[in-house]
Structure formats: C-alpha cells, structure tokens
Write a protein that holds these residues in place. Structure first.
Motif: not given
Length: 241
Positions: A55, A89, A102, A104, A115, A117
């Motif tokens: 992250w 998270l 954020y 990942v 990925s 966001t």
C-alpha cells in the motif's frame, strides 16, 4: 506423435496466458469518507490468491508484505492493520493529514500484478448546538414560596391596619372633649370679665357728676395711683389736697 504434443503445449500456454490476463483487484468503494478520529477501512477483493503486495500513500510504501510477513513503515505501525490474504487495510484514528489517494498493488501466485486506488476524505463532525433548556422547576418552587409568604403576611398586615385605624379614632375621640372644655372655660372667663366690666360701668354711672369729673381728671399713667381702684384714687387725691 509430434503433432499431438505440440497441440497440447499450445493449449496449455493459451490457458495459462488467459488466466493471468484475467487477474484483477477491485476496491469496495473508490471514495472513503470518514469522520476525523475514526478508523478508515480500505477493503479490496482480488480475483485470485495473492502472494505479495503493498500500500502506498503520497509515494511512500506504508506497508509491504510477502506471504504472511508484513513490513510496516515506522510512523504507521501503531495505526495500520493488514489482511495479507485479501490485501485489505485498516488505518486507525484518521486525521486531515491522512486525506488523499491510497493505492494497493498485489501480485498473484502466477506473478500477474494488479492495482486499485481508494481516495480517503476525513472530515470533522459538526454537532448541532441546541439552546440550554430552561429549568422550570426552580421557578415554580420560588413562586410557590412567594405565595405562601404572602398568604401568611396578609392577615398580619390587615390586623395592623385595622389596629391603626381604631387607635386613630380613639385618639380623636379623646381630644374632642378636651377642646370643648377649654373653649367653655374661655367663654366663662370672658363672660365673667364682661359682667365685672358691666358692674363697674353701673357703679360709675351712680357716682355724682363732680366725682366723675375728679375721677376722669386723675392721671391714669401716674405711678402714684398704680395698684389703686378708681374710687380709691379719688379719695387719695382728696387727702393730698
């Protein structure tokens, strides 16, 4: 024999390539709104099992994991909780400085990377202010006490006023006879003086003309005759002659 072998290898390659290209990770929500001081949960779902990931926030890797071993940035250790199986998270006690994107990034077992966001927006909770309630009970108690005191004092005030009026009337009644008595005394004295004056006038009229002339010629202001009656003054004048 060579042709069937080549066909089987090509089929396996196609299946493996197709499976890798289909790996994705999806966020439960792209925008996460949380009150300041609360926990922010970044939930993601991967299409297949993952082997590693990280992250990042503002180009910093706040947590990285391989298998079941996470590596958390020192400043985030008290606040970060990671689910290394799903890649989700939890960031505890967020503030305005935590606002932003954020991202990942996860890797599946076959090595394919995906990925997603999530944007965090932490805001302050504005609590509506209500006016302070008016406490009616103490006011009622004060009013009741005032009424009780007034009811107790009313008979006393009434009795005092009545006593004052009665005393005033008695004083007037006692003063009235005394005034009349004094008036009667003054009238009697005036009558007595008038009677005496009348008697003196009658006596003066009975005196002969020669005697009246002598009496009238007697000096009134002479100190020799002070304290003598009118008849005595005439006698005293004859003796001096």
């Amino acid at each position: 024999m060579a042709l069937p072998l080549l066909t089987a290898l090509a089929f396996c390659l196609v299946i493996s390539t197709g499976g890798s290209q289909g790996f994705t990770v999806e966020p439960a929500q792209s925008d996460l709104n949380v009150h300041i001081g609360e926990d922010a949960e970044f939930t993601v779902r991967a299409s297949s099992a993952i082997s590693s990931g990280n992250w990042t926030f503002k180009s910093k890797a706040i947590v990285t994991w391989i298998g079941t071993t996470p590596l958390i940035l020192a400043e985030y250790r008290p606040r970060v909780k990671l689910n290394n199986t799903s890649g989700s998270l939890v960031l505890r006690s967020v503030s305005e400085s935590d606002n932003g994107d954020y991202t990942v990034t996860v890797t599946e077992v076959g090595g394919v990377v995906a990925s997603a966001t999530i944007t965090l927006q932490a805001f302050e909770l504005h609590r509506q202010s209500y006016p302070e309630p008016v406490h009616v009970f103490p006011i009622i108690i004060v009013i009741m006490i005032a009424v009780i005191i007034a009811s107790l004092l009313y008979p006393c005030l009434t009795s005092a006023l009545c006593a004052w009026f009665i005393a005033k009337k008695i004083c007037r009644a006692n003063l009235a006879p005394r005034t009349n008595t004094v008036t009667d005394r003054n009238v009697g004295r005036d009558n007595t003086l008038a009677a005496n004056a009348g008697d003196g006038s009658r006596d003066y009229e009975n005196i002969s003309g020669i005697e009246q002339g002598r009496r009238s010629n007697a000096p009134v202001g002479d100190p020799t005759y002070m304290g003598l009656k009118l008849e005595d003054r005439s006698v005293y004048s004859e003796l001096q002659r």
